[in-house]
Design a protein around this motif. Structure first.
Motif, PDB file in Angstrom:
ATOM      1  N   ASN A   1       3.720   3.419  -6.684  1.00 10.43           N
ATOM      2  CA  ASN A   1       2.272   3.613  -6.663  1.00 10.43           C
ATOM      3  C   ASN A   1       1.585   2.296  -6.378  1.00 10.43           C
ATOM      4  OD1 ASN A   1       3.126   2.692  -9.320  1.00 10.43           O
ATOM      5  ND2 ASN A   1       0.990   2.920  -9.930  1.00 10.43           N
ATOM      6  N   ALA A   2       0.345   2.371  -5.999  1.00 13.37           N
ATOM      7  CA  ALA A   2      -0.470   1.185  -5.785  1.00 13.37           C
ATOM      8  C   ALA A   2      -1.929   1.563  -6.013  1.00 13.37           C
ATOM      9  CB  ALA A   2      -0.249   0.621  -4.384  1.00 13.37           C
ATOM     10  N   SER A   3      -2.786   0.565  -5.954  1.00 15.07           N
ATOM     11  CA  SER A   3      -4.209   0.801  -6.205  1.00 15.07           C
ATOM     12  C   SER A   3      -5.041   0.051  -5.177  1.00 15.07           C
ATOM     13  CB  SER A   3      -4.584   0.341  -7.620  1.00 15.07           C
ATOM     14  OG  SER A   3      -4.376  -1.071  -7.753  1.00 15.07           O
ATOM     15  N   GLY A   4      -6.326   0.324  -5.175  1.00 12.76           N
ATOM     16  CA  GLY A   4      -7.182  -0.353  -4.217  1.00 12.76           C
ATOM     17  C   GLY A   4      -8.645  -0.121  -4.480  1.00 12.76           C
ATOM     18  N   ALA A   5      -9.458  -0.659  -3.596  1.00 11.85           N
ATOM     19  CA  ALA A   5     -10.907  -0.538  -3.695  1.00 11.85           C
ATOM     20  C   ALA A   5     -11.429   0.376  -2.605  1.00 11.85           C
ATOM     21  CB  ALA A   5     -11.566  -1.906  -3.580  1.00 11.85           C
ATOM     22  N   LEU A   6     -12.419   1.174  -2.966  1.00 13.07           N
ATOM     23  CA  LEU A   6     -13.159   2.001  -2.025  1.00 13.07           C
ATOM     24  C   LEU A   6     -14.633   1.668  -2.212  1.00 13.07           C
ATOM     25  CD1 LEU A   6     -13.475   4.319   0.021  1.00 13.07           C
ATOM     26  CD2 LEU A   6     -13.438   5.922  -1.923  1.00 13.07           C
ATOM     27  N   MET A   7     -15.252   1.122  -1.181  1.00 12.31           N
ATOM     28  CA  MET A   7     -16.668   0.746  -1.237  1.00 12.31           C
ATOM     29  C   MET A   7     -17.439   1.673  -0.319  1.00 12.31           C
ATOM     30  SD  MET A   7     -16.252  -3.415  -1.015  1.00 12.31           S
ATOM     31  CE  MET A   7     -14.927  -4.244  -1.919  1.00 12.31           C
TER      32      MET A   7
ATOM     33  N   ILE B   1      -8.820  -5.970  -6.136  1.00 13.18           N
ATOM     34  CA  ILE B   1      -9.994  -6.266  -5.325  1.00 13.18           C
ATOM     35  C   ILE B   1     -11.181  -5.365  -5.658  1.00 13.18           C
ATOM     36  CG2 ILE B   1      -9.632  -4.729  -3.344  1.00 13.18           C
ATOM     37  CD1 ILE B   1     -10.037  -7.233  -1.570  1.00 13.18           C
ATOM     38  N   ALA B   2     -10.942  -4.311  -6.437  1.00 14.05           N
ATOM     39  CA  ALA B   2     -12.019  -3.373  -6.773  1.00 14.05           C
ATOM     40  C   ALA B   2     -12.955  -3.907  -7.844  1.00 14.05           C
ATOM     41  CB  ALA B   2     -11.425  -2.040  -7.242  1.00 14.05           C
TER      42      ALA B   2
END
Length: 516
Positions: free
Chosen positions: A99-105, A135-136
């Motif tokens: 799994n991984a994660s991230g930012a949604l702007m 980065i979120a």
């Protein structure tokens, strides 16, 4: 170069539940824990914060010199921005599920270009040793990811682009025990999986995809952005345009240059990250770490980076040398002239930093690499021939570099290559310059644009005159405060990024305008 410490998956689930499905009061949360590639684990994703254009402007104005400089370079925000945090399924370097994660702007607001179907910018971040990078979370100025997230928000989201920015496998909440650093296949899959998941989240976050996809990234992210463009094109998926920035695209040539003694700034950090990444993916870089690393550094080095421990502390603890990649004793007769190199004279001081008695890479490993490089030379280093990677190699590290080298493909949609030609970390000529040469026909056809921000403006018709002038002013100010050494230290990490990113936004906007 990041933020929340890694939260356990269960903690993230609990936080989402406590926030009523991603801080949306009364909202329902869809859960997909299948781990399938591109799966969106929680929908809607957690809202970290939201800022109006006025609030964002005030934040930048009150952010000291860095915030005010960013405001001047990016321009005043015109859109409100919602910052979301999402988790998705992807794969590791050996194809293992993770799994991984991230930012949604997501932009919104009444200003023109802030609502309705919006183009997506898929962004790849630069090298970081911070295991908890996220980065979120732009709300915590103590975390290094805040500055990169703020840069993205100011440059793109606040100007009407939806931004998707993965943290990558091996960071933040990812359960992968390493990061597949500069693994072109894995990192392009990671980016595509993040994009797939983010698109699933858009309907629940007020965003609408226009179908226009732009890809960019800086440093490590420049390599990742180019690899992602290549992968999507090979899969028949449309990329509107891309803008890789200051990336190590020609990995084979760059690796050879370093082993020939042209040691870049940061090499003692990059070397163990590369070795671990390629050992996990290919299994043949070494039988044991001491095959590559000196005994003083071998304990735990295969699991050292990324780390929750700050890099300065790792240096202080003797886990890594700060600059000495190679021994200052030649690995064999005939290599004295490159241990260290003294040519060109202006770079000799930089190269000399990479040599000493507390070196990271063993002489035997360097010698084996050099012997292979001489037997099977790269087409660009040490002498220009075909410009292409070595076609044969018996050295596992060189084989890995060639496997992840991005020479040999031709983009079919517009590309901007941006960097600075005095970069001490990712050498311009052997990466950006070399790709420009190989793509010379595309440069002539105006499909590929090359920007050296550390060059003189080309007159009134130069579309990048402002970026070049701004870079020159920032470079001069840094030199005035700390001298030439301060410029070298700041060049790759803080001087080039804002101006290449501003140029990238202008390039993307021009592509959009020309398509109308």
């Amino acid at each position: 170069m990041k933020f929340w410490t890694g939260l356990a998956l269960a903690s993230a689930a609990a936080m989402l539940a406590a926030c009523g499905g991603g801080s949306d009061p009364g909202g329902n949360t869809d859960v997909d824990l299948s781990g399938a590639r591109g799966s969106l684990m929680y929908n809607p994703p957690l809202q970290v914060t939201a800022m109006s254009a006025a609030d964002f402007t005030a934040r930048l104005q009150g952010g000291g010199t860095s915030g005010q400089t960013l405001l001047a370079v990016a321009g005043a925000p015109k859109c409100d921005v919602s910052f979301r945090y999402f988790e998705y399924g992807t794969v590791g370097g050996a194809g293992e599920a993770t799994n991984a994660s991230g930012a949604l702007m997501v932009p919104s607001g009444t200003a023109a270009g802030c609502s309705g179907p919006r183009p997506i910018v898929l962004y790849a971040h630069g090298t970081t040793t911070d295991r908890g990078y996220n980065i979120a979370d732009i709300t915590n100025p103590a975390r290094p990811g805040t500055s990169e997230g703020t840069l993205l928000a100011a440059m793109f989201a606040a100007q009407g682009f939806i931004v998707v920015a993965p943290n990558y496998a091996g960071y933040d909440v990812s359960t992968l025990g390493y990061h597949p650093y500069l693994n072109a296949d894995q990192q392009s899959k990671d980016m595509i999986d993040a994009l797939t998941a983010a698109r699933k989240a858009l309907p629940a976050t007020g965003g609408e995809d226009s179908g226009k996809l732009f890809i960019t990234g800086y440093s490590q992210g420049g390599h990742v952005a180019m690899a992602t463009h290549r992968a999507l094109q090979a899969a028949g998926q449309r990329v509107t345009a891309s803008a890789p920035m200051s990336g190590p695209y020609a990995m084979g040539a760059f690796g050879d240059a370093i082993y020939y003694g042209n040691v870049d700034l940061g090499a003692t950090v990059f070397a163990p990250m590369l070795a671990t990444s390629y050992q996990k993916a290919y299994g043949n870089i070494y039988t044991q770490p001491s095959d590559l690393f000196e005994a003083a550094y071998t304990p735990g080095i295969d699991a050292l980076l990324p780390s929750p421990t700050p890099l300065d502390e790792l240096f202080a603890q003797g886990k890594l040398p700060q600059t000495q990649l190679f021994s200052n004793v030649a690995p064999a007769p005939g290599f004295e002239a490159i241990t260290p190199p003294t040519q060109p004279p202006e770079l000799a001081p930089l190269f000399a930093l990479g040599f000493g008695g507390s070196n990271l890479i063993t002489n035997s490993a360097r010698l084996a690499y050099l012997m292979d490089a001489q037997a099977h030379p790269d087409g660009a280093v040490p002498a220009a021939t075909t410009g292409m990677p070595a076609t044969a190699s018996d050295n596992p590290m060189r084989q890995a570099f060639v496997k992840n080298d991005l020479r040999g493909w031709m983009p079919q949609s517009p590309v901007l290559l941006c960097g600075g030609d005095a970069d001490p970390t990712v050498f311009y000529n052997v990466n950006t310059g070399l790709m420009a040469q190989l793509w010379s026909s595309l440069v002539s056809a105006h499909l590929v644009t090359v920007l050296d921000v550390d060059s003189a403006p080309g007159g009134a018709d130069d579309p990048f005159a402002a970026a070049k002038a701004g870079f020159a002013q920032a470079k001069a100010a840094t030199a005035a405060q700390g001298g030439a050494n301060a410029v070298v230290q700041a060049y790759h990490g803080s001087l080039v990024p804002p101006f290449c990113t501003a140029a990238t936004r202008g390039f993307f906007q021009q592509v959009l305008a020309s398509a109308q």
